[in-house]
Design a protein around this motif. Structure first.
Motif: not given
Length: 143
Positions: A38-43, A87-92
């Protein structure tokens, strides 16, 4: 009918009406204990505004992990989509924790769109439009 009986029925009726209006907000997934997955990636955890807390992994599909998290003292429920391929690519995005139905939709990760919905929300209309249910709370479209 005597006044006491009317008072009791009136009190019970009001309690039932208020009980229906005050159902607990949020997703059932937040009722379970957090796990390492469940830990979100740091970025994603540090870059999002508002500050996210209490994240839960909901689903993994097509190289994307979908998380739900609380923001702004739990008044917001957020959907975070994290690309495993980039890696490092996300949206929310976030919506009110008190809403029923569709909480928030996000789009943009390589043409992908995702929607976070409340527990028990009827998704047949979304699915008829081509959305795919990857979790009881997540529908994915696009690609």
């Amino acid at each position: 009918m005597n006044r006491r009986a009317i008072h009791i029925f009136g009190t019970v009726g009001i309690a039932l009406m208020l009980g229906g209006c005050s159902a607990p907000a949020g997703l059932a997934v937040f009722q379970r204990d957090a796990a390492a997955a469940d830990q979100l990636p740091a970025e994603a955890a540090t870059a999002e505004n508002p500050k996210l807390e209490n994240a839960r992994l909901l689903a993994e599909a097509d190289g994307v992990r979908y998380y739900a998290a609380h923001g702004d003292n739990r008044t917001l429920t957020c959907l975070i989509a994290v690309s495993e391929a980039k890696p490092g690519s996300f949206l929310g995005g976030c919506g009110s924790s008190m809403t029923t139905g569709q909480i928030v939709s996000v789009s943009g990760l390589d043409g992908m769109s995702a929607t976070l919905v409340t527990d028990g929300f009827e998704t047949k209309e979304f699915e008829a439009q081509g959305w795919r249910k990857t979790h009881q709370n997540v529908l994915v479209g696009g690609r």
